[in-house]
Structures are given as C-alpha cells and as structure tokens.
Design an enzyme around this catalytic site. Structure first.
Site, PDB file in Angstrom:
ATOM      1  N   LEU A  40       0.812  -1.225   0.000  1.00 32.96           N
ATOM      2  CA  LEU A  40       0.000   0.000   0.000  1.00 32.96           C
ATOM      3  C   LEU A  40       0.844   1.273   0.000  1.00 32.96           C
ATOM      4  CD1 LEU A  40      -3.097  -0.706   2.275  1.00 32.96           C
ATOM      5  CD2 LEU A  40      -2.945  -0.684  -0.205  1.00 32.96           C
ATOM      6  N   THR A  65      -1.058   0.049  11.840  1.00 34.44           N
ATOM      7  CA  THR A  65      -1.796   0.133  13.113  1.00 34.44           C
ATOM      8  C   THR A  65      -0.906   0.207  14.344  1.00 34.44           C
ATOM      9  OG1 THR A  65      -1.936  -2.270  13.167  1.00 34.44           O
ATOM     10  CG2 THR A  65      -3.818  -1.103  12.204  1.00 34.44           C
ATOM     11  N   THR A 104     -10.949   4.478  12.835  1.00 37.03           N
ATOM     12  CA  THR A 104     -10.645   4.258  14.239  1.00 37.03           C
ATOM     13  C   THR A 104     -11.197   5.332  15.171  1.00 37.03           C
ATOM     14  OG1 THR A 104      -8.751   4.180  15.795  1.00 37.03           O
ATOM     15  CG2 THR A 104      -8.452   5.449  13.803  1.00 37.03           C
ATOM     16  N   ASP A 105     -11.413   4.952  16.423  1.00 39.82           N
ATOM     17  CA  ASP A 105     -11.769   5.894  17.488  1.00 39.82           C
ATOM     18  C   ASP A 105     -10.660   6.929  17.725  1.00 39.82           C
ATOM     19  OD1 ASP A 105     -10.467   3.362  18.405  1.00 39.82           O
ATOM     20  OD2 ASP A 105     -10.285   4.439  20.295  1.00 39.82           O
ATOM     21  N   TYR A 128      -0.822   8.338  14.378  1.00 45.31           N
ATOM     22  CA  TYR A 128      -1.713   7.283  13.886  1.00 45.31           C
ATOM     23  C   TYR A 128      -3.116   7.829  13.643  1.00 45.31           C
ATOM     24  CZ  TYR A 128      -4.900   3.289  14.017  1.00 45.31           C
ATOM     25  OH  TYR A 128      -5.906   2.405  13.736  1.00 45.31           O
TER      26      TYR A 128
END
Length: 293
Positions: A40, A65, A104-105, A128
């Site tokens: 990616l 991640t 994501t949170d 992140y």
C-alpha cells in the site's frame, strides 16, 4: 438471486482481513492481496492491481496500526493510512464500485464526556489518529460510493492484540497493573466482519442505506482493566493461573503516543441507516474465546 461478487481485500494476515476471509465465504470470488502482491506504500502498484482484477467491491482491511511506532515513523503511517485509501477510492470510483474502509476511534481526542457520533469534530492526539483521519478525508474528497467504518479496541485469535497479550501475560505474571481510565468497547474482528457481510448483503439486495462514515463497535463499554478482568475470569474458569490485577491511571503507564480517555462510539446511525446492529462486547468476547481450539 444476488449475483456472485468479485471482492478485492487488501491485507492478508491482519485481524480484520482474516475474519473477512472466513465471513465472506459464499458471496463470490475473494481476491486477497497481502503485502507481497500489494504494497500500500506503492501507489502505482495499487492502481495496477485494481485495474488488473476489475473487482465489484474493494475492502481496505490493511493499515499501519502500530500506534506508538507511528510517532517515530510518520512517513510510513501516512503512506499507508492516508495516501493509499485516497487512491483506492479513486480506482473504485473509476470502476463505479463501492469501497469499504476501516477507521478508528483515535480520530477523536477522547475529551467528550459521552459517546462520539459521526457528526462530532475529530481531533487526533497522535500520528496514527491523524493519518487515519486524513485517510478518511481523502476518501470523502474523491466522492463515489464508500463506507468508512470507525471501530475500536479490535481483538481476535490472530495477530497482535490485547486479548492474546493478556492471555499470555496473565498466566506468566503474579501481578499486573492495567490502565483503568481509558473507556471504550472491545470489538472482536469477527463482529466487524459479520457486520461488513450484512452491509454488503443490504447493498446487493438494493436495501443500502446512505453511503458515508459510520461507527461500528460492540455495544456496552469497559476499561482496559475491565477487559483484562473479563479475560482473567475466562482463564480462571478453565482452571488456569491468573495474575492479580491492579487498576492504574494512564499517567502511570506513559506511551510514545497519547491515547484518548473516551473511545466510546455511538453506533446508532448504522442501525438506523443500514439496520445492522452489534452484540454486547461481553457476548462477542465469549464467542471469540469459544472459537479457539
């Protein structure tokens, strides 16, 4: 009868990708591209692979991640979490097909006292979270048909995650200190994959809700300490050794990346728009633990 789909999944060994590979059986052809086939960080390779396979649906289950590592290698995080999703969105739009992408949170700072909904303003605390937010924005900017599914605290029986780490450490150590002031919903990768399948089936049968950003986590809430306690209860029920747990504040466990104290996400919009609901986190945890051999 729905027509068999040709679904391209990025990522091969990640928790969500592995769960998707199980859950999406029977929907048609699955093209699963790991890093060897699809890096990616390589934008040309992304375009080449998608054009070669001509899928009916793209699911981006790959991401950078490693939250703490992202602080020291931001270029890698932004390449995979920001630039790649934008290109996937461009290729999906060119083919006239939907893109499903997981976020994501961590796009939120955790300062809100109640669960976050999709209309709340993001404010990431670290690299992140910022890279994932910028990835969402890249997809939105392209337009087209997309679902961005924000989830939290993902665990499974594969890869690196809190469940597997705790299962090992709780049996190795006599005493463990676990953060108790970060609140969220542990979400099993199996739940995410099952919900993704339900969303795909709604879309295929012409019952799709609105495209856009949605929250998708298990129901209920706990702390990392509460999650560890639940894992400990399972070990004890099996007659295994289990460490004594001590609750500590985040300040007692400093990490390179700051974590949001409130990771709770309000998932009611997904239920209203797509009629897809999630299990209680304790029930999903039991199901995940029962799945192990």
């Amino acid at each position: 009868m729905t027509v068999p789909l040709k679904t391209l999944i990025t990522g091969q060994h990640g928790q969500v990708s592995q769960a998707l590979q199980q859950q999406l059986q029977g929907l048609g052809e699955l093209i699963v591209l790991g890093r060897d086939q699809l890096d990616l960080a390589n934008t040309d390779q992304i375009r080449t692979q998608i054009r070669a396979h001509q899928p009916d649906l793209i699911i981006n289950a790959a991401a950078h991640t490693a939250v703490d590592l992202a602080e020291s290698e931001p270029d890698a995080a932004f390449a995979i979490n920001t630039i790649a999703p934008g290109i996937l969105a461009e290729e999906a739009k060119a083919l006239g097909i939907p893109l499903i992408h997981y976020s994501t949170d961590y796009v939120f700072d955790g300062s809100k006292p109640t669960p976050y909904n999709e209309a709340d303003t993001p404010n990431p605390l670290g690299v992140y979270g910022q890279s994932k937010l910028d990835g969402e924005r890249a997809i939105v900017a392209v337009g087209g048909e997309y679902l961005i599914l924000r989830t939290s605290w993902v665990y499974s029986n594969h890869g690196k995650n809190f469940l597997l780490t705790m299962k090992r450490l709780l049996q190795e150590k006599p005493h463990m200190r676990i953060v108790a002031d970060q609140i969220g919903a542990p979400t099993w990768a199996g739940t995410i994959a099952a919900s993704t399948r339900a969303l795909i089936e709604r879309w295929q049968s012409g019952e799709a809700g609105a495209w856009g950003i949605y929250h998708l986590t298990a129901q209920g809430e706990t702390s990392w300490f509460g999650f560890a306690e639940a894992i400990g209860e399972h070990l004890r029920a099996q007659g295994k050794a289990c460490a004594e747990l001590e609750a500590i504040p985040s300040s007692a466990y400093p990490t390179p990346a700051k974590r949001p104290l409130n990771s709770r996400l309000d998932c009611s919009r997904l239920q209203q728009q797509w009629h897809v609901s999630q299990p209680q986190w304790q029930d999903a945890l039991r199901e995940c633990l029962a799945e192990q051999h």
